[in-house]
Design a protein around this motif. Sequence first.
Motif, PDB file in Angstrom:
ATOM      1  N   VAL A 125       0.843  -1.205   0.000  1.00  0.00           N
ATOM      2  CA  VAL A 125       0.000   0.000   0.000  1.00  0.00           C
ATOM      3  C   VAL A 125       0.878   1.256   0.000  1.00  0.00           C
ATOM      4  CG1 VAL A 125      -1.645   1.333   1.376  1.00  0.00           C
ATOM      5  CG2 VAL A 125      -1.999  -1.107   1.032  1.00  0.00           C
ATOM      6  N   LYS A 126       1.939   1.235   0.777  1.00  0.00           N
ATOM      7  CA  LYS A 126       2.846   2.389   0.832  1.00  0.00           C
ATOM      8  C   LYS A 126       3.495   2.641  -0.528  1.00  0.00           C
ATOM      9  CE  LYS A 126       6.952   4.020   3.280  1.00  0.00           C
ATOM     10  NZ  LYS A 126       7.959   3.691   4.281  1.00  0.00           N
ATOM     11  N   VAL A 127       3.999   1.578  -1.148  1.00  0.00           N
ATOM     12  CA  VAL A 127       4.676   1.715  -2.440  1.00  0.00           C
ATOM     13  C   VAL A 127       3.674   2.098  -3.532  1.00  0.00           C
ATOM     14  CG1 VAL A 127       5.951   0.419  -4.202  1.00  0.00           C
ATOM     15  CG2 VAL A 127       6.533   0.141  -1.801  1.00  0.00           C
ATOM     16  N   ALA A 128       2.497   1.491  -3.518  1.00  0.00           N
ATOM     17  CA  ALA A 128       1.485   1.806  -4.522  1.00  0.00           C
ATOM     18  C   ALA A 128       1.008   3.250  -4.389  1.00  0.00           C
ATOM     19  CB  ALA A 128       0.311   0.836  -4.406  1.00  0.00           C
ATOM     20  N   SER A 129       0.873   3.734  -3.180  1.00  0.00           N
ATOM     21  CA  SER A 129       0.466   5.123  -2.969  1.00  0.00           C
ATOM     22  C   SER A 129       1.506   6.087  -3.528  1.00  0.00           C
ATOM     23  CB  SER A 129       0.264   5.398  -1.476  1.00  0.00           C
ATOM     24  OG  SER A 129      -0.794   4.633  -0.980  1.00  0.00           O
ATOM     25  N   LYS A 130       2.763   5.749  -3.332  1.00  0.00           N
ATOM     26  CA  LYS A 130       3.837   6.579  -3.875  1.00  0.00           C
ATOM     27  C   LYS A 130       3.789   6.574  -5.403  1.00  0.00           C
ATOM     28  CE  LYS A 130       8.746   7.451  -3.226  1.00  0.00           C
ATOM     29  NZ  LYS A 130       9.964   7.008  -2.562  1.00  0.00           N
ATOM     30  N   ALA A 131       3.504   5.412  -5.994  1.00  0.00           N
ATOM     31  CA  ALA A 131       3.405   5.312  -7.453  1.00  0.00           C
ATOM     32  C   ALA A 131       2.244   6.148  -7.980  1.00  0.00           C
ATOM     33  CB  ALA A 131       3.246   3.849  -7.876  1.00  0.00           C
ATOM     34  N   VAL A 132       1.118   6.097  -7.308  1.00  0.00           N
ATOM     35  CA  VAL A 132      -0.042   6.896  -7.733  1.00  0.00           C
ATOM     36  C   VAL A 132       0.290   8.382  -7.653  1.00  0.00           C
ATOM     37  CG1 VAL A 132      -2.403   7.549  -7.112  1.00  0.00           C
ATOM     38  CG2 VAL A 132      -1.751   5.144  -7.180  1.00  0.00           C
ATOM     39  N   TYR A 133       0.935   8.803  -6.591  1.00  0.00           N
ATOM     40  CA  TYR A 133       1.317  10.206  -6.442  1.00  0.00           C
ATOM     41  C   TYR A 133       2.239  10.623  -7.597  1.00  0.00           C
ATOM     42  CZ  TYR A 133       3.480  14.435  -4.680  1.00  0.00           C
ATOM     43  OH  TYR A 133       3.954  15.709  -4.556  1.00  0.00           O
ATOM     44  N   THR A 134       3.224   9.784  -7.913  1.00  0.00           N
ATOM     45  CA  THR A 134       4.166  10.096  -8.988  1.00  0.00           C
ATOM     46  C   THR A 134       3.453  10.167 -10.329  1.00  0.00           C
ATOM     47  OG1 THR A 134       5.964   9.050  -7.775  1.00  0.00           O
ATOM     48  CG2 THR A 134       6.284   9.337 -10.137  1.00  0.00           C
ATOM     49  N   ILE A 135       2.560   9.221 -10.591  1.00  0.00           N
ATOM     50  CA  ILE A 135       1.811   9.227 -11.852  1.00  0.00           C
ATOM     51  C   ILE A 135       1.002  10.518 -11.977  1.00  0.00           C
ATOM     52  CG2 ILE A 135      -0.147   8.146 -13.027  1.00  0.00           C
ATOM     53  CD1 ILE A 135       0.985   5.442 -12.053  1.00  0.00           C
ATOM     54  N   ASN A 136       0.412  10.959 -10.899  1.00  0.00           N
ATOM     55  CA  ASN A 136      -0.368  12.195 -10.942  1.00  0.00           C
ATOM     56  C   ASN A 136       0.500  13.416 -11.227  1.00  0.00           C
ATOM     57  OD1 ASN A 136      -2.791  10.889 -10.463  1.00  0.00           O
ATOM     58  ND2 ASN A 136      -2.669  11.161  -8.262  1.00  0.00           N
ATOM     59  N   GLN A 137       1.784  13.353 -10.882  1.00  0.00           N
ATOM     60  CA  GLN A 137       2.686  14.480 -11.098  1.00  0.00           C
ATOM     61  C   GLN A 137       3.254  14.518 -12.520  1.00  0.00           C
ATOM     62  OE1 GLN A 137       2.994  16.843  -8.694  1.00  0.00           O
ATOM     63  NE2 GLN A 137       1.494  15.558  -7.664  1.00  0.00           N
ATOM     64  N   LEU A 138       3.283  13.364 -13.186  1.00  0.00           N
ATOM     65  CA  LEU A 138       3.871  13.292 -14.531  1.00  0.00           C
ATOM     66  C   LEU A 138       2.835  13.631 -15.593  1.00  0.00           C
ATOM     67  CD1 LEU A 138       5.887   9.982 -14.126  1.00  0.00           C
ATOM     68  CD2 LEU A 138       6.788  12.290 -14.090  1.00  0.00           C
ATOM     69  N   GLU A 139       3.301  14.216 -16.676  1.00  0.00           N
ATOM     70  CA  GLU A 139       2.404  14.553 -17.769  1.00  0.00           C
ATOM     71  C   GLU A 139       2.608  13.652 -18.976  1.00  0.00           C
ATOM     72  OE1 GLU A 139       2.116  18.665 -18.669  1.00  0.00           O
ATOM     73  OE2 GLU A 139       2.206  19.262 -16.574  1.00  0.00           O
ATOM     74  N   ASN A 140       3.765  13.059 -19.118  1.00  0.00           N
ATOM     75  CA  ASN A 140       4.081  12.199 -20.248  1.00  0.00           C
ATOM     76  C   ASN A 140       3.542  10.788 -19.987  1.00  0.00           C
ATOM     77  OD1 ASN A 140       5.325  10.465 -22.078  1.00  0.00           O
ATOM     78  ND2 ASN A 140       7.222  11.638 -22.112  1.00  0.00           N
ATOM     79  N   ASP A 141       2.690  10.270 -20.884  1.00  0.00           N
ATOM     80  CA  ASP A 141       2.106   8.941 -20.693  1.00  0.00           C
ATOM     81  C   ASP A 141       3.161   7.844 -20.676  1.00  0.00           C
ATOM     82  OD1 ASP A 141      -0.492   9.819 -20.439  1.00  0.00           O
ATOM     83  OD2 ASP A 141      -0.922   9.650 -22.584  1.00  0.00           O
ATOM     84  N   SER A 184       6.494   3.783 -17.226  1.00  0.00           N
ATOM     85  CA  SER A 184       7.820   3.205 -17.014  1.00  0.00           C
ATOM     86  C   SER A 184       8.607   3.843 -15.865  1.00  0.00           C
ATOM     87  CB  SER A 184       8.640   3.330 -18.301  1.00  0.00           C
ATOM     88  OG  SER A 184       8.829   4.685 -18.620  1.00  0.00           O
ATOM     89  N   CYS A 185       7.957   4.590 -15.012  1.00  0.00           N
ATOM     90  CA  CYS A 185       8.703   5.218 -13.917  1.00  0.00           C
ATOM     91  C   CYS A 185       9.077   4.175 -12.863  1.00  0.00           C
ATOM     92  CB  CYS A 185       7.928   6.383 -13.313  1.00  0.00           C
ATOM     93  SG  CYS A 185       6.452   5.934 -12.417  1.00  0.00           S
ATOM     94  N   LYS A 186      10.107   4.492 -12.109  1.00  0.00           N
ATOM     95  CA  LYS A 186      10.627   3.523 -11.142  1.00  0.00           C
ATOM     96  C   LYS A 186       9.628   3.215 -10.030  1.00  0.00           C
ATOM     97  CE  LYS A 186      13.105   6.903  -8.366  1.00  0.00           C
ATOM     98  NZ  LYS A 186      14.402   7.322  -7.863  1.00  0.00           N
ATOM     99  N   GLU A 187       8.755   4.165  -9.707  1.00  0.00           N
ATOM    100  CA  GLU A 187       7.753   3.926  -8.665  1.00  0.00           C
ATOM    101  C   GLU A 187       6.726   2.886  -9.103  1.00  0.00           C
ATOM    102  OE1 GLU A 187       9.689   7.750  -7.800  1.00  0.00           O
ATOM    103  OE2 GLU A 187       8.789   6.954  -9.606  1.00  0.00           O
ATOM    104  N   VAL A 188       6.352   2.906 -10.383  1.00  0.00           N
ATOM    105  CA  VAL A 188       5.412   1.909 -10.897  1.00  0.00           C
ATOM    106  C   VAL A 188       6.071   0.528 -10.892  1.00  0.00           C
ATOM    107  CG1 VAL A 188       4.118   1.145 -12.935  1.00  0.00           C
ATOM    108  CG2 VAL A 188       4.059   3.550 -12.239  1.00  0.00           C
ATOM    109  N   ARG A 198       6.679  -4.919  -8.294  1.00  0.00           N
ATOM    110  CA  ARG A 198       7.468  -5.881  -7.503  1.00  0.00           C
ATOM    111  C   ARG A 198       6.825  -6.133  -6.152  1.00  0.00           C
ATOM    112  NH1 ARG A 198      11.517  -2.770  -9.699  1.00  0.00           N
ATOM    113  NH2 ARG A 198      11.797  -1.614  -7.761  1.00  0.00           N
ATOM    114  N   ALA A 199       6.337  -5.082  -5.512  1.00  0.00           N
ATOM    115  CA  ALA A 199       5.678  -5.240  -4.214  1.00  0.00           C
ATOM    116  C   ALA A 199       4.415  -6.081  -4.346  1.00  0.00           C
ATOM    117  CB  ALA A 199       5.349  -3.874  -3.619  1.00  0.00           C
ATOM    118  N   SER A 200       3.711  -5.920  -5.450  1.00  0.00           N
ATOM    119  CA  SER A 200       2.515  -6.720  -5.703  1.00  0.00           C
ATOM    120  C   SER A 200       2.871  -8.201  -5.836  1.00  0.00           C
ATOM    121  CB  SER A 200       1.825  -6.234  -6.980  1.00  0.00           C
ATOM    122  OG  SER A 200       0.786  -7.098  -7.347  1.00  0.00           O
TER     123      SER A 200
END
Length: 67
Positions: free
Chosen positions: A23-39, A44-48, A53-55
């Motif tokens: 949950v902690k790692v996925a939340s960080k990934a969601v936050y990062t995705i919301n900050q990025l504009e490039n699809d 392919s960001c490291k948080e995703v 891997r956590a999943s």
Amino acid sequence: MSYIVKGKREQLEAAIIEAQRFVKVASKAVYTINQLENDYAKASCKEVAAAKRASMDLTRQLVGVRK
């Protein structure tokens, strides 16, 4: 307490810890995705990758609980 019950308790506790980590790692990934504009960067960001891997780690931990 029997050995079997103790083993299950430990497996459940380990699964809870792994779920909290996911949950902690996925939340960080969601936050990062919301900050990025490039699809492409979103996919392919490291948080995703860390969330994937956590999943997988959580899935492996849950196998022990199901047995």
